[in-house]
Design an enzyme around this catalytic site. Structure first.
Site, short mmCIF file in Angstrom:
data_model
loop_
_atom_site.label_atom_id
_atom_site.label_comp_id
_atom_site.label_asym_id
_atom_site.label_seq_id
_atom_site.Cartn_x
_atom_site.Cartn_y
_atom_site.Cartn_z
N GLY A 264 0.86 -1.18 0.00
CA GLY A 264 0.00 0.00 0.00
C GLY A 264 0.89 1.24 0.00
N GLY A 265 0.31 2.38 0.36
CA GLY A 265 1.07 3.62 0.32
C GLY A 265 2.35 3.57 1.15
N GLY B 185 4.15 0.89 2.29
CA GLY B 185 5.14 -0.08 1.81
C GLY B 185 5.83 0.42 0.54
N PHE C 83 -10.99 20.85 5.62
CA PHE C 83 -11.33 19.51 6.11
C PHE C 83 -11.55 19.61 7.61
CE2 PHE C 83 -11.21 14.96 6.31
CZ PHE C 83 -11.41 14.54 5.01
N GLN D 54 -11.50 4.39 15.20
CA GLN D 54 -12.40 5.45 14.76
C GLN D 54 -13.61 4.83 14.05
OE1 GLN D 54 -11.42 8.37 11.41
NE2 GLN D 54 -11.01 9.56 13.23
N HIS E 145 -17.30 5.58 11.89
CA HIS E 145 -18.05 6.53 11.08
C HIS E 145 -19.52 6.30 11.40
CE1 HIS E 145 -19.65 8.63 7.63
NE2 HIS E 145 -18.45 9.11 7.39
N LEU F 172 -19.77 2.90 3.25
CA LEU F 172 -19.88 4.25 3.80
C LEU F 172 -20.93 5.11 3.09
CD1 LEU F 172 -17.57 5.41 5.82
CD2 LEU F 172 -17.18 6.94 3.92
N GLU G 228 -21.01 11.95 4.91
CA GLU G 228 -21.62 12.98 5.75
C GLU G 228 -22.49 13.92 4.91
OE1 GLU G 228 -18.15 12.95 7.62
OE2 GLU G 228 -19.14 12.44 9.48
N ARG H 55 -19.18 13.60 14.52
CA ARG H 55 -19.27 12.15 14.30
C ARG H 55 -19.51 11.36 15.58
NH1 ARG H 55 -14.58 10.23 9.99
NH2 ARG H 55 -15.49 11.32 8.22
N HIS I 55 -13.89 2.28 11.07
CA HIS I 55 -13.29 2.94 9.91
C HIS I 55 -11.75 2.91 9.93
CE1 HIS I 55 -13.35 5.51 6.47
NE2 HIS I 55 -12.86 6.56 7.08
N ARG J 142 -7.81 9.94 15.13
CA ARG J 142 -7.08 10.43 13.97
C ARG J 142 -7.79 11.62 13.35
NH1 ARG J 142 -7.60 8.80 7.94
NH2 ARG J 142 -9.70 8.38 8.66
N LEU K 175 -3.00 9.28 5.22
CA LEU K 175 -2.18 9.25 3.99
C LEU K 175 -0.85 9.95 4.24
CD1 LEU K 175 -4.71 9.85 1.04
CD2 LEU K 175 -3.76 7.70 1.88
C1 LIG Z 1 -13.14 4.10 2.89
C2 LIG Z 1 -11.87 4.71 3.43
C3 LIG Z 1 -11.54 6.03 3.11
C4 LIG Z 1 -10.35 6.62 3.60
N1 LIG Z 1 -10.05 7.92 3.27
C5 LIG Z 1 -8.90 8.49 3.73
C6 LIG Z 1 -8.51 9.82 3.34
O1 LIG Z 1 -9.22 10.49 2.58
N2 LIG Z 1 -7.36 10.34 3.84
C7 LIG Z 1 -6.56 9.63 4.69
O2 LIG Z 1 -5.52 10.16 5.09
N3 LIG Z 1 -6.88 8.36 5.04
C8 LIG Z 1 -8.02 7.77 4.58
N4 LIG Z 1 -8.33 6.48 4.95
C9 LIG Z 1 -7.35 5.69 5.71
C10 LIG Z 1 -6.20 5.26 4.78
O3 LIG Z 1 -6.70 4.98 3.50
C11 LIG Z 1 -5.48 4.00 5.28
O4 LIG Z 1 -5.16 4.15 6.62
C12 LIG Z 1 -4.18 3.79 4.51
O5 LIG Z 1 -4.41 3.79 3.12
C13 LIG Z 1 -3.45 2.51 4.91
O6 LIG Z 1 -2.30 2.36 4.09
P1 LIG Z 1 -1.19 1.27 4.41
O7 LIG Z 1 -0.06 1.50 3.48
O8 LIG Z 1 -0.90 1.29 5.86
O9 LIG Z 1 -1.91 -0.10 4.10
P2 LIG Z 1 -2.80 -0.63 2.87
O10 LIG Z 1 -2.96 0.34 1.78
O11 LIG Z 1 -4.03 -1.17 3.50
O12 LIG Z 1 -1.92 -1.80 2.31
C14 LIG Z 1 -1.62 -2.95 3.05
C15 LIG Z 1 -0.76 -3.85 2.20
O13 LIG Z 1 -0.32 -4.93 2.99
C16 LIG Z 1 -0.48 -6.13 2.27
N5 LIG Z 1 -0.61 -7.21 3.24
C17 LIG Z 1 -1.38 -7.27 4.34
N6 LIG Z 1 -1.19 -8.41 4.99
C18 LIG Z 1 -0.26 -9.10 4.30
C19 LIG Z 1 0.37 -10.37 4.46
N7 LIG Z 1 0.07 -11.18 5.48
N8 LIG Z 1 1.28 -10.75 3.55
C20 LIG Z 1 1.59 -9.97 2.50
N9 LIG Z 1 1.04 -8.77 2.30
C21 LIG Z 1 0.11 -8.34 3.19
C22 LIG Z 1 -1.69 -5.90 1.40
O14 LIG Z 1 -1.68 -6.78 0.29
C23 LIG Z 1 -1.46 -4.44 0.99
O15 LIG Z 1 -0.59 -4.39 -0.10
C24 LIG Z 1 -9.51 5.87 4.46
C25 LIG Z 1 -9.85 4.55 4.78
C26 LIG Z 1 -11.02 3.98 4.27
C27 LIG Z 1 -11.35 2.57 4.65
#
Ligand SMILES: Cc1cc2nc3c(=O)[nH]c(=O)nc-3n(C[C@H](O)[C@H](O)[C@H](O)COP(=O)(O)OP(=O)(O)OC[C@H]3O[C@@H](n4cnc5c(N)ncnc54)[C@H](O)[C@@H]3O)c2cc1C
Lengths: 594, 84
Positions: A19-20, A22, A122, A243, A245, A255, A258, A289, A356, A397, A403
């Site tokens: 994800g972002g 990693g 925001f 957190q 929603h 979701l 709002e 909220r 959330h 948060r 992000l």
């Molecule tokens: C609907 C929604 C809207 C959101 N909107 C916002 C926003 O507008 N602004 C904001 O700042 N935040 C927002 N958030 C929160 C934010 O999106 C997340 O907290 C953030 O994207 C998490 O990123 P990450 O890199 O930690 O993990 P993720 O993007 O969740 O990535 C996790 C990675 O780990 C991998 N993984 C997991 N377990 C394993 C395993 N056992 N083996 C191998 N790989 C594994 C997955 O494959 C994935 O690649 C929102 C969340 C949701 C649910």
């Protein structure tokens, strides 16, 4: 298979998660010439970061004056003073740099007429230490997370990061000294189990929102990083803070923004009453909220919920002109029809407060190092993103800070790995003889279990228990009962049984292994929540109400501290909140009010 | 690859997606409608499931149209899915 026959692959660094966070860490490492592996359960650009639409915060001051110190103040206040002020200062100071860097990586931010990054207001973003709203959120239309992942992924491809897609990490490898030496992982396509032996291991595995029955999180968020860390003897920090929603579609969790209440949507109970008039006579349905969520739960708990099980309330927009709904809330009608089976022009939408975001996680410092109880680093182990607890979000948060967390701590964890390798602090230590024994025993148990429990039934039981006993509004007796129930469910998780024993693409096995992680997160959450006898941020207890001595139910004398949950013995310890920032003065404890 | 393996891979790609909406929709579709598709439609669904969520969602919510007629049939079926 035995530990001695497991294939071993060697890397400088292995990152679990694409994800972002990693992907941001991987850029640092690969561009520094380190041999870097990134493992992911799904193709990188399918990670949950895609779901983030709102934006990422940085005090760029492109539209009006802003300052990182004001951003820091908002974050400390948002965290209800549970965030560590060194990490919060670091994140807010770094924000402009990492956002501009992302722009250079090709992120298509919305722009002002002069070509600068456009910023929008925001909730919780204020100028001059809480004085008035400021525009601090940077976005790429309503696809910020998606655009961010694509920009980061492309940069990684250029830097030759090695991706292992549709691989699931199962366990951490640690030696007798406690140093982390990599992970053991399962390749879904072959069923092979392989060791990734590395100088540095970075966890970026995202959150665990699927421990709750009603969750906005995609199915992938099963808390694998937390499960792996807990099994390896790393305590989990502040897991009682989640957190919620207020308006997720009942059952599905999807979701409802709002904006629906902004356009005139009204919440109603089973007697058709507009109950928010009683809880917030002025703001009514547009109250904050947490106020809305708590009111909804109170209505449900007092028997005024709707439906056969009286377990949701209704969000009513039937009084709005259908033309307005179609014009201003287009997606909402589709969502309601597909996920609630209801056309909101004709009937109200069933909604419940929905999980959330996870504030707690694997304890880290602002350098991205995982730390033990005394804040000292665990050699070879780093973490960033939602799996980590830096702790910048504390008890709650601020929107768009997640992000930002991914970018800042993804980058800092990468930089720290590079520095630690160059300084000779970490190297490729030999694997212990029994490094995979426990993982193989777990797989073996699953393959040979008879007369055991069903995976999806047990998961559902876990999720319903968390929702009922440890939801957005918490009650002493429910929590005590919840601890006992979750420990019972743990027994069922220990004997899960799968029918399919094949190797290739055995999704039943993978789901059982995910459940092994969910249960660790559920225990950590329930036990930590039961123990914290105050209300703070997102942890709100009925028996810790708002009083003159303890405004909002917060009890700084006894509870201004981080929780640490230890899997071994299901035990808790506590550590102080870091109140000293890096360069500025402490933002002193104050009542949180908006 | 055996049929069971192919189906399981498809199941993983339908239920471990970026957005919850898509997990729910594609997961439900796979269990209830996919078994009734003809081979051309089934192939079209596999290709759709390989797309990213933010490419697929506009097709499902109708803000974008499919160009391929078989794909359009499958998307119409997807739009009719009601998640229980
Ligand atoms: C609907 C929604 C809207 C959101 N909107 C916002 C926003 O507008 N602004 C904001 O700042 N935040 C927002 N958030 C929160 C934010 O999106 C997340 O907290 C953030 O994207 C998490 O990123 P990450 O890199 O930690 O993990 P993720 O993007 O969740 O990535 C996790 C990675 O780990 C991998 N993984 C997991 N377990 C394993 C395993 N056992 N083996 C191998 N790989 C594994 C997955 O494959 C994935 O690649 C929102 C969340 C949701 C649910």
């Amino acid at each position: 298979m035995t530990t001695q026959t497991i294939p071993v692959r060697k890397f400088d660094a292995v990152i679990v998660g694409a994800g972002g966070s990693g992907l941001r860490a991987a850029i640092q490492l690969s561009e520094a010439g380190l041999k870097t592996a990134v493992l992911s359960k799904v193709f990188p650009t399918r990670s949950h970061t895609v779901a983030a639409q709102g934006g990422v915060s940085a005090s760029l001051g492109n539209s009006e004056e802003d300052h990182w110190h004001w951003h820091m103040y908002d974050t400390v206040k948002g965290s209800d003073w549970l965030g560590d002020q060194d990490a919060i200062e670091y994140m807010c100071r770094m924000a402009p740099e990492v956002v501009v860097e992302l722009e250079h990586f090709g992120m298509p931010f919305d722009r002002t007429d002069e070509g600068k990054i456009y910023q929008r207001p925001f909730g919780g973003h204020m100028s001059n230490f809480g004085e008035k709203p400021v525009r601090r959120a940077c976005a790429a239309a309503d696809r910020t997370g998606h655009a961010m992942l694509h920009a980061l992924y492309q940069r990684n491809v250029r830097a030759n990061t090695q991706f292992f897609v549709e691989w699931m990490a199962l366990d951490l490898i640690r030696d007798q000294t406690g140093q982390v030496l990599g992970v053991i992982a399962l390749e879904m396509e072959t069923g092979d189990v392989v060791a990734f032996h590395a100088k540095a291991t970075v966890f970026a595995c995202g959150g665990a929102g699927r421990i709750f029955y009603s969750s906005t999180n995609a199915f992938i968020n099963t808390g694998d990083g937390l499960g792996m860390a807990a099994r390896a003897g790393i305590a989990l920090e502040d897991m009682e803070f989640w957190q919620f929603h207020p308006t997720g579609v009942a059952g599905a969790g999807v979701l409802i923004t709002e904006g629906v209440r902004g356009e005139g949507g009204i919440l109603r109970n089973s007697t058709n009453e507009r109950f928010m008039e009683r809880y917030a006579p002025n703001a009514k349905d547009l109250a904050s909220r947490d106020v809305v969520s708590r009111a909804m739960v109170t209505e449900i708990n007092e028997g005024r919920g709707c439906g056969p099980n009286k377990d949701f309330v209704l969000l009513d927009i039937t009084h709005l002109d259908p033309a307005t709904i179609m014009k201003r809330l287009p997606g909402i009608r589709e969502i309601s029809i597909q996920f609630a089976g209801i056309d909101p022009i004709k009937a109200p939408i069933p909604v419940v407060p929905t999980c959330h975001y996870q504030m707690g996680g694997v304890p880290t410092n602002y350098k991205g190092q995982v730390v033990g109880d005394d804040h000292s680093p665990v050699p070879g182990f780093y973490a960033a993103g939602e799996v980590a607890c830096a702790s910048v979000h504390g008890a709650n948060r601020l929107g768009t800070n997640s992000l930002l967390d991914l970018l800042v701590f993804g980058k800092s964890s990468g930089d720290t790995v590079i520095a630690d390798i160059r300084a000779g602090k970490i190297g490729l230590q030999p694997l212990p003889d029994d490094f995979a024994d426990r993982t193989l025993a777990r797989l073996n148990r699953l393959d040979h279990q008879t007369g055991g429990s069903d995976v999806s039934e047990t998961r559902l039981e876990l999720q319903r228990t968390m929702q009922k006993h440890c939801g957005v509004f918490r009650f002493k007796d429910m929590l005590v009962e919840g601890v006992a129930k979750i420990l019972d469910i743990e027994k069922a998780v220990a004997v899960t049984q799968i029918k399919d024993k094949s190797k290739v693409w055995n999704t039943a096995r993978v789901e059982a292994l995910e459940l092994d992680n969910l249960i660790e997160v559920a225990k950590a959450t329930m036990v930590s929540a039961e123990a914290r006898k105050e209300s703070r941020g997102a942890h709100v207890r009925d028996d810790a109400p708002d009083t003159p001595a303890n405004p909002n139910g917060r009890d700084d004398v006894n509870w201004h501290k981080h929780t640490l949950w230890h899997r071994d013995g299901n035990r808790l310890s506590y550590k102080p909140v870091i109140m000293k920032p890096l360069s500025v003065e402490t933002i002193a404890l104050k009542t949180r009010s908006y | 690859m055996e049929d069971r393996e192919k189906l399981n891979r498809l199941r993983w790609r339908c239920t471990r997606r970026a957005m919850l909406e898509m997990d729910l929709l594609l997961g439900e579709f796979l269990e209830t409608i996919y078994p009734t598709l003809d081979p051309a439609q089934a192939n079209a669904f596999v290709a759709l499931a390989d797309r990213e969520d933010l490419e697929l969602w506009p097709l499902i919510n109708g803000s974008q149209q499919c160009t391929d007629p078989i794909e359009a049939e499958v998307v119409a079926l997807l739009r009719n899915v009601r998640v229980k």
